[in-house]
Design a protein around this motif. Structure first.
Motif, short mmCIF file in Angstrom:
data_model
loop_
_atom_site.label_atom_id
_atom_site.label_comp_id
_atom_site.label_asym_id
_atom_site.label_seq_id
_atom_site.Cartn_x
_atom_site.Cartn_y
_atom_site.Cartn_z
N GLN A 219 0.83 -1.20 0.00
CA GLN A 219 0.00 0.00 0.00
C GLN A 219 0.86 1.26 0.00
OE1 GLN A 219 -3.34 0.07 -0.55
NE2 GLN A 219 -2.86 2.25 -0.82
N HIS A 220 1.95 1.21 0.73
CA HIS A 220 2.88 2.35 0.76
C HIS A 220 3.46 2.60 -0.64
CE1 HIS A 220 6.01 5.09 2.01
NE2 HIS A 220 6.95 4.25 1.65
N ARG A 222 2.09 1.74 -3.50
CA ARG A 222 1.02 2.26 -4.36
C ARG A 222 0.83 3.75 -4.13
NH1 ARG A 222 -2.35 -1.41 -6.93
NH2 ARG A 222 -2.08 -3.61 -6.36
N SER A 223 0.93 4.17 -2.87
CA SER A 223 0.78 5.59 -2.56
C SER A 223 1.90 6.41 -3.18
CB SER A 223 0.76 5.79 -1.03
OG SER A 223 -0.34 5.14 -0.45
N GLU A 226 1.26 6.84 -6.87
CA GLU A 226 0.19 7.82 -7.08
C GLU A 226 0.72 9.24 -6.89
OE1 GLU A 226 -2.89 7.60 -8.03
OE2 GLU A 226 -3.41 5.47 -7.87
N SER A 227 1.47 9.47 -5.80
CA SER A 227 1.95 10.81 -5.50
C SER A 227 2.94 11.32 -6.54
CB SER A 227 2.59 10.84 -4.11
OG SER A 227 3.75 10.03 -4.06
#
Length: 347
Positions: A219-220, A222-223, A226-227
């Motif tokens: 999840q980290h 993926r973030s 995205e950022s």
């Protein structure tokens, strides 16, 4: 002379590998699974984790719930097996009870749990109790001895390439619309998928990245993608048993890590004619067949620059020859006689 119970019908000594889990796709677990799958006198005991990630004969895979039950299983079966091949902490502590019948395999070059003095002492004693110690690389030996001092009966045996289905790779043409980058590694530190994702910012949009593996950092990561605005260029494939098809679809591999015992996936990629860009840590240097593939630093800019350099030499005859020679030096056929020689030294 070993008892008949500790030998197979063909007279081979029975080996029991002991490892905490086989529900993850990492180097140590792949090595154990492949030995059990291909060698008729090898079996495995697993004492933690979920269902096995690997397709193994259930007649040669044993389950013990927890470390102490694993210890009890080993003690009760000391006459059944000639040697107990121990992989990763805490399985390696079983050497304290099994003595010369135990072989400890060191897959890592970093041992953070040994900051605890009691655990460090237990490790020190276990490596001196065992019949032999096997390190996957010089880096693994150095990491171990930095913590524990010189370890007796030490052998260095690089990991072998698993029997991954081979599919010839077409030479990448310079007019290809996109370049497929691949990183096969657990989504856990010390692996640095975050840096690889960051490198996409400094690469043309035609560069796409596939991450094979699972872990708590997903999840980290993926973030981060995205950022940085590159999420559309990053594919999370999860853990895949048929990793061969992923190699077959890629143009270039990457493995960036804070530390590495031995970069097995670098050698596996070489079997598919794929070069792997790595960073400059000892365990990865040991596994890299061409120094031109080693990035001098680990900033996203430096990794991106090395990817561009590696892309430019894809298909080069010298590189292709080095890749082919490299993986063949790490075949199972060459590994087994060396492993058996170590086993014999303990009998």
């Amino acid at each position: 002379m070993k008892s008949k119970a500790s030998q197979t019908r063909s007279g081979e000594v029975r080996i029991l590998h002991v490892i905490r889990r086989l529900d993850v796709s990492r180097g140590a677990e792949r090595i154990v699974a492949e030995l059990v799958r291909t060698q008729p006198n090898h079996e495995v005991l697993v004492f933690d984790g979920g269902d096995s990630f690997y397709e193994l004969n259930t007649d040669r895979q044993w389950i013990a719930k927890g470390f102490w039950r694993a210890l009890l299983f080993c003690i009760e079966n000391r006459k059944k097996y000639g040697l107990f091949h121990l992989h990763l902490v805490p399985a390696t502590y079983l050497s304290l009870f099994l003595g010369p019948q135990a072989i400890i395999h060191i897959h890592s070059s970093s041992f953070p749990t040994w900051h605890n003095p009691l655990k460090r002492f237990a490790a020190w004693l276990s490596h001196r109790s065992s019949g032999a110690n096997i390190a996957a690389s010089k880096a693994a030996v150095k990491g171990l001895e930095d913590r524990l001092g010189a370890v007796p009966r030490m052998h260095i045996l690089n990991n072998f390439v698993a029997d991954i289905e081979f599919k010839p790779i077409a030479v990448k043409g310079k007019d290809k619309a996109k370049t497929e980058l691949l990183m096969v590694a657990s989504l856990e530190r010390p692996k640095r998928q975050d840096i690889v994702i960051g490198s996409l910012v400094h690469l043309p949009d035609s560069y796409k990245l596939t991450l094979v593996g699972h872990g708590s950092q997903e999840q980290h990561l993926r973030s981060i993608s995205e950022s940085l605005g590159v999420a559309h260029r990053v594919t999370f494939s999860g853990a895949i048993a048929d990793v061969g098809k992923m190699f077959a679809m890629a143009d270039l591999c990457i493995l960036i890590s804070d530390w590495e015992g031995y970069g097995l996936v670098v050698v596996e990629a070489a079997k598919f004619g794929l070069p792997t860009v790595v960073n400059d840590v000892e365990g990865l240097r040991d596994s890299c067949p061409d120094r031109r593939l080693i990035a001098p630093g680990v900033t996203p800019e430096e990794i991106a620059a090395k990817v561009i350099e590696a892309d430019e030499i894809l298909g080069e005859s010298i590189l292709s020859l080095r890749l082919d020679e490299h993986w063949k030096k790490h075949s199972l056929e060459l590994y087994i006689p060396e492993l058996n020689a170590i086993y014999q030294s303990c009998l």
